[in-house]
Motif scaffolding. Structure first.
Motif, PDB file in Angstrom:
ATOM      1  N   PRO A  45       0.790  -1.230   0.000  1.00  0.00           N
ATOM      2  CA  PRO A  45       0.000   0.000   0.000  1.00  0.00           C
ATOM      3  C   PRO A  45       0.824   1.284   0.000  1.00  0.00           C
ATOM      4  O   PRO A  45       0.286   2.353  -0.249  1.00  0.00           O
ATOM      5  CB  PRO A  45      -0.815  -0.119   1.285  1.00  0.00           C
ATOM      6  N   ARG A  95     -14.403  -8.513  -4.662  1.00  0.00           N
ATOM      7  CA  ARG A  95     -13.713  -9.156  -3.533  1.00  0.00           C
ATOM      8  C   ARG A  95     -13.371 -10.611  -3.862  1.00  0.00           C
ATOM      9  O   ARG A  95     -12.301 -11.101  -3.485  1.00  0.00           O
ATOM     10  CB  ARG A  95     -14.556  -9.031  -2.276  1.00  0.00           C
ATOM     11  N   ALA A  98     -10.381 -10.550  -6.098  1.00  0.00           N
ATOM     12  CA  ALA A  98      -9.171 -10.261  -5.326  1.00  0.00           C
ATOM     13  C   ALA A  98      -8.680 -11.497  -4.573  1.00  0.00           C
ATOM     14  O   ALA A  98      -7.478 -11.677  -4.391  1.00  0.00           O
ATOM     15  CB  ALA A  98      -9.424  -9.113  -4.354  1.00  0.00           C
ATOM     16  N   ILE A 111      -5.515  -4.696  -4.718  1.00  0.00           N
ATOM     17  CA  ILE A 111      -5.217  -4.338  -3.338  1.00  0.00           C
ATOM     18  C   ILE A 111      -6.420  -3.616  -2.725  1.00  0.00           C
ATOM     19  O   ILE A 111      -7.306  -3.150  -3.454  1.00  0.00           O
ATOM     20  CB  ILE A 111      -3.936  -3.467  -3.261  1.00  0.00           C
ATOM     21  N   PRO A 112      -6.495  -3.512  -1.391  1.00  0.00           N
ATOM     22  CA  PRO A 112      -7.656  -2.865  -0.757  1.00  0.00           C
ATOM     23  C   PRO A 112      -7.972  -1.464  -1.296  1.00  0.00           C
ATOM     24  O   PRO A 112      -9.145  -1.117  -1.461  1.00  0.00           O
ATOM     25  CB  PRO A 112      -7.267  -2.829   0.726  1.00  0.00           C
ATOM     26  N   VAL A 115      -9.945  -1.933  -4.449  1.00  0.00           N
ATOM     27  CA  VAL A 115     -11.326  -2.333  -4.165  1.00  0.00           C
ATOM     28  C   VAL A 115     -12.152  -1.108  -3.796  1.00  0.00           C
ATOM     29  O   VAL A 115     -13.231  -0.878  -4.351  1.00  0.00           O
ATOM     30  CB  VAL A 115     -11.385  -3.397  -3.046  1.00  0.00           C
ATOM     31  N   ALA A 116     -11.646  -0.296  -2.884  1.00  0.00           N
ATOM     32  CA  ALA A 116     -12.382   0.902  -2.457  1.00  0.00           C
ATOM     33  C   ALA A 116     -12.628   1.862  -3.625  1.00  0.00           C
ATOM     34  O   ALA A 116     -13.738   2.387  -3.789  1.00  0.00           O
ATOM     35  CB  ALA A 116     -11.621   1.610  -1.338  1.00  0.00           C
TER      36      ALA A 116
END
Length: 172
Positions: A45, A95, A98, A111-112, A115-116
């Motif tokens: 991240p 999700r 992923a 990566i998160p 997704v967001a």
């Protein structure tokens, strides 16, 4: 602001790397897709996100599409059992994509933060999903971004063989 590495129309390497950036805002994503550029994270991240514009792309030409016999058979048998929807569970699809294991890969590019960002792009009407359901169980799907008259498929997953491929046929 993008940190451009070279001419965005050609990229600086065989993969079409054109920029590094940390910004995954929905406006940035949609604008990038409109220009043929997309993010391709390859680390944690706190690393800048590579943005790429590959010189070659896979394109489905519907008029020339040939569906293999085994997929036609799956369409007749499995397709009759499954229910297909569009945009019913975008969050579940991204999700699942992923989390899907990928051969010869140790992780995921989804990566998160991705997704967001894509969830917000979906909320704004530019990202879409196709889902395959076996009863109430999500067994396959795909998601992508619609911009400038083009739908760019980003990822797909399946929990039943051929479910994601049948999602592509449903989309077509």
């Amino acid at each position: 602001r993008f940190i451009f590495l070279d001419d965005a129309s050609t990229g600086v390497d065989d993969l079409g790397l054109v920029a590094l950036d940390y910004n995954l805002s929905p406006a940035r994503l949609v604008s990038a897709y409109r220009h043929g550029v997309f993010p391709w994270p390859d680390g944690g991240p706190f690393r800048p996100i590579p943005w790429v514009c590959p010189p070659r792309r896979a394109i489905l030409e519907f008029a020339a599409l040939r569906v293999p016999k085994n997929l036609r058979k799956a369409e007749r048998t499995l397709g009759a059992r499954l229910r297909f929807t569009i945009d019913r569970d975008f969050a579940g699809v991204i999700r699942a994509c992923a989390a899907a294991p990928r051969p010869r890969q140790t992780g995921t590019w989804i990566i998160p933060a991705m997704v967001a960002a894509y969830l917000e792009v979906h909320r704004r009407g530019h990202a879409h999903s196709v889902e395959a359901w076996d009863g109430d169980l999500l067994v396959g799907g795909l998601y992508g971004v619609s911009a400038a008259g083009v739908f760019t498929g980003e990822s797909m997953f399946h929990r039943i063989d051929d479910a994601s491929k049948l999602c592509v046929l449903h989309l077509i």
